[in-house]
Design an enzyme around this catalytic site. Structure first.
Site, PDB file in Angstrom:
ATOM      1  N   ASP A 104     -41.093  -6.837  39.779  1.00  0.00           N
ATOM      2  CA  ASP A 104     -40.344  -7.304  40.939  1.00  0.00           C
ATOM      3  C   ASP A 104     -41.242  -8.247  41.758  1.00  0.00           C
ATOM      4  O   ASP A 104     -41.784  -9.192  41.201  1.00  0.00           O
ATOM      5  CB  ASP A 104     -39.841  -6.095  41.738  1.00  0.00           C
ATOM      6  CG  ASP A 104     -38.883  -6.449  42.857  1.00  0.00           C
ATOM      7  OD1 ASP A 104     -37.703  -6.735  42.561  1.00  0.00           O
ATOM      8  OD2 ASP A 104     -39.304  -6.451  44.035  1.00  0.00           O
ATOM      9  N   TYR A 211     -39.141 -11.613  51.823  1.00  0.00           N
ATOM     10  CA  TYR A 211     -37.888 -12.323  51.574  1.00  0.00           C
ATOM     11  C   TYR A 211     -37.628 -13.401  52.628  1.00  0.00           C
ATOM     12  O   TYR A 211     -37.082 -14.456  52.314  1.00  0.00           O
ATOM     13  CB  TYR A 211     -36.723 -11.332  51.556  1.00  0.00           C
ATOM     14  CG  TYR A 211     -36.763 -10.372  50.397  1.00  0.00           C
ATOM     15  CD1 TYR A 211     -36.241 -10.729  49.156  1.00  0.00           C
ATOM     16  CD2 TYR A 211     -37.322  -9.108  50.529  1.00  0.00           C
ATOM     17  CE1 TYR A 211     -36.270  -9.849  48.077  1.00  0.00           C
ATOM     18  CE2 TYR A 211     -37.362  -8.219  49.454  1.00  0.00           C
ATOM     19  CZ  TYR A 211     -36.832  -8.604  48.238  1.00  0.00           C
ATOM     20  OH  TYR A 211     -36.869  -7.742  47.171  1.00  0.00           O
ATOM     21  N   HIS A 267     -33.383  -2.250  36.514  1.00  0.00           N
ATOM     22  CA  HIS A 267     -34.498  -2.961  37.142  1.00  0.00           C
ATOM     23  C   HIS A 267     -35.751  -2.099  37.205  1.00  0.00           C
ATOM     24  O   HIS A 267     -36.873  -2.604  37.151  1.00  0.00           O
ATOM     25  CB  HIS A 267     -34.058  -3.374  38.557  1.00  0.00           C
ATOM     26  CG  HIS A 267     -35.067  -4.183  39.309  1.00  0.00           C
ATOM     27  ND1 HIS A 267     -35.364  -5.484  38.990  1.00  0.00           N
ATOM     28  CD2 HIS A 267     -35.843  -3.867  40.382  1.00  0.00           C
ATOM     29  CE1 HIS A 267     -36.263  -5.946  39.840  1.00  0.00           C
ATOM     30  NE2 HIS A 267     -36.575  -4.985  40.685  1.00  0.00           N
TER      31      HIS A 267
END
Length: 290
Positions: A104, A211, A267
């Site tokens: 990730d 982010y 994931h």
């Protein structure tokens, strides 16, 4: 946290002007593991003792997470700083290079670090995070934009923090178990550990700042050359956030690329399928005597 704990050590290192926490086990060549969101070093709990048989394994808490320092400025959470953190950790531990493993966000950092300092990466292993060029390319794909809609939500001030911490951080648990194919891969103790890490003062905002700076970072706009570092990609095919198609064409950017797909995993591939991930990693490392 886990019955496995007790066989590894918790330590701290100062790198790039901040104190970073890590868990370590084993001796030998360095294997550095970088986690993603909304996790911390604990996402590598199954792999640490396995690879400690042959390596000095170091599972880092990235800046802003868990017990690592959490700089207050949003500008502290950019790729250039993450790269400097990793460089300082490798050198501070007394090594000149490592096997670099990332998942990730940790995978994004690993890709970028390998480009910035290829001689410091003996082998690169990335789990469920595409090459930056493929990520940028597919951000124009409507289907991937929908899958990545949470990224746009995270751009908002304060509201994501409010929702993530509501009802005893239930959204953290939902983010993990909701995506998982094998819900039993995560015990209540595992989920509580993730909640407790997210609840550390400043941790939520720090992790979201990754982010919030994403669209200003060079990883979305730079020209990517062909990476010379031998690279293994492991991909859980049931990833609802990042589609398998993000891996297609990666060989155009990596000279020596191996891709292993795991069809019945999400994931969270190294937590749902740790034995298979370990097998693929060992085969890749053995093939090149690292």
């Amino acid at each position: 946290m886990s019955v496995l704990e007790g066989s590894w050590k918790h330590e701290y290192i100062t790198s790039n002007g901040i104190k970073l926490h890590y868990v370590t086990q084993g001796e030998g060549p360095l294997m550095l593991m970088l986690h993603g969101f909304p996790e911390f070093w604990y996402s590598w709990r199954h792999l640490i003792p396995e690879f400690a048989k042959d390596y000095k394994v170091v599972a880092l808490d990235l800046r802003g997470y868990n017990d690592s320092d959490k700089p207050a400025a949003q500008s502290a959470y950019v790729m250039d700083e993450f790269i400097k953190d990793v460089e300082g950790v490798i050198q501070g531990l007394g090594y000149s290079s490592c096997v670099l493993v990332g998942h990730d966000w940790g995978g994004a950092i690993a890709w970028n670090f390998a480009y910035a300092y290829p001689t410091m990466v003996d082998k690169l292993i990335v789990l469920n995070l595409p090459h930056p060029a493929k990520f940028a390319e597919n951000m124009r794909n409507p289907q991937q934009l929908l899958r990545s809609s949470y990224i746009f939500f995270f751009q908002l001030p304060w509201l994501p923090e409010f929702l993530l911490q509501s009802f005893d951080y239930q959204s953290i648990e939902t983010a993990i178990t909701g995506m998982a194919v094998n819900k039993n891969a995560f015990t209540k103790a595992d989920l509580d550990a993730y909640k407790q890490a997210a609840a550390k003062p400043g941790a939520l905002t720090a992790s979201l700042n990754y982010y919030r700076n994403l669209f200003q970072q060079r990883m979305l706009s730079q020209d990517w050359s062909i990476l010379q570092v031998p690279t293994l990609m492991i991909w859980g095919e049931q990833d609802t956030a990042l589609g398998k198609e993000l891996t297609y064409g990666t060989e155009a950017y990596v000279k020596d690329l191996t891709i292993k797909y795991i069809p019945d995993s999400s994931h969270w591939v190294q937590q749902e399928k740790p034995q298979l991930v370990t097998q693929y990693m060992r085969e890749f490392l053995a093939a090149t005597n690292i």
